[in-house]
Design an enzyme around this catalytic site. Structure first.
Site, PDB file in Angstrom:
ATOM      1  N   ASN A 189      -4.794  -0.526   2.965  1.00  0.00           N
ATOM      2  CA  ASN A 189      -3.914  -1.134   3.945  1.00  0.00           C
ATOM      3  C   ASN A 189      -3.392  -2.502   3.510  1.00  0.00           C
ATOM      4  O   ASN A 189      -2.340  -2.936   3.973  1.00  0.00           O
ATOM      5  CB  ASN A 189      -4.659  -1.275   5.275  1.00  0.00           C
ATOM      6  N   TYR A 224       9.845  -5.445  -0.851  1.00  0.00           N
ATOM      7  CA  TYR A 224       8.948  -4.697   0.028  1.00  0.00           C
ATOM      8  C   TYR A 224       9.291  -3.209   0.016  1.00  0.00           C
ATOM      9  O   TYR A 224       8.410  -2.366  -0.146  1.00  0.00           O
ATOM     10  CB  TYR A 224       9.049  -5.253   1.448  1.00  0.00           C
TER      11      TYR A 224
END
Length: 264
Positions: A97, A163
């Site tokens: 994560n 990103y």
């Protein structure tokens, strides 16, 4: 402080009672919600993150069920040391994560160092953690790896090239690793949330507002307006999806979209 995410407001199922999970980026946000959800399902969670204090706080909320394990997942040395620390642990779940959002800017205004930082955490960190913990799962003939990607890895998001590119890389890593690991009984899946209600998103709205000369609320509505449900997803919903993926033994190499119906 005990939040709703950690307080056990949803009843645990205990279906993971015999399993140990490693969750990266577990100190705050999505990672904390995922760790708490796995604990409620009976798992023992090894909480990984850069900063010890949030990990220790999480462990205090769940005494005996959470082991704090400070580690910078982008550092090969740190990850190697973590793997050595866990060599006697029967880790059968890895949730990658840990991630950073990176700059909000046009590509031509992004420094190479900013680009490299995003890929170091979001992609190299996932690679290093898989490389460190997959061999033990393969030896035991079972395990689950869940990589947090993003709908932004599949759909245009102006001003977020590092990103978006990093999350597409995570999807490519997931699909290929699923075939490498499948013969050893290990399942590898990706979970792609849309925008999640969080402080990180509030930061992104403020940055986008400055970039476009609009208000943060207008930037927020630009995101929310692209979702079929007219809202973002919550950390608890993402944590629930992680738990659901663990309950689907026939699924590997999949990319689960959890975006409230987000479109480009």
């Amino acid at each position: 402080m005990v939040t709703g995410t950690d307080s056990g407001e949803h009843a645990g199922t205990e279906d993971l009672a015999d399993r140990t999970a490693v969750v990266t980026g577990a100190g705050t946000g999505l990672g904390r919600a995922i760790a708490a959800r796995l604990v409620r399902s009976g798992a023992r969670v090894i909480a990984v993150g850069r900063r010890p204090a949030p990990l220790e706080e999480l462990a205090a909320v769940h005494p005996g069920a959470v082991l704090p394990a400070p580690c910078d997942v982008s550092s090969p040395e740190d990850v190697t040391a973590l793997a050595e620390r866990l060599r006697d642990e029967d880790v059968s779940i890895l949730v990658n994560n840990a991630g950073i959002g990176g700059p909000v800017a046009d590509l031509v205004d992004i420094d190479p160092e900013e680009w490299d930082e995003v890929f170091a955490v979001n992609v190299r960190g996932t690679f290093l953690m898989c490389r460190a913990l997959l061999p033990g799962m393969m030896r035991r003939g079972a395990g689950d790896i869940i990589n947090l990607a993003s709908v932004s890895g599949k759909r245009p998001l102006e001003g977020r090239t590092p990103y978006c590119a990093s999350k597409m890389a995570v999807l490519g890593l997931t699909s290929t690793l699923a075939f490498e690991a499948g013969r050893g009984g290990v399942r590898v899946n990706a979970l792609s949330p849309g925008p999640v209600e969080s402080e990180r998103m509030e930061h992104n709205y403020r940055a986008e507002a400055r970039r476009r000369g609009i208000t943060p609320e207008e930037a927020r509505q630009a995101f929310v307006g692209r979702a079929a449900l007219g809202r973002m997803v919550t950390p608890e919903e993402v944590a629930g999806a992680v738990h659901s993926i663990l309950g689907m033994p026939g699924m590997t190499g999949a990319d689960v979209d959890l975006s409230a119906g987000m479109v480009a």
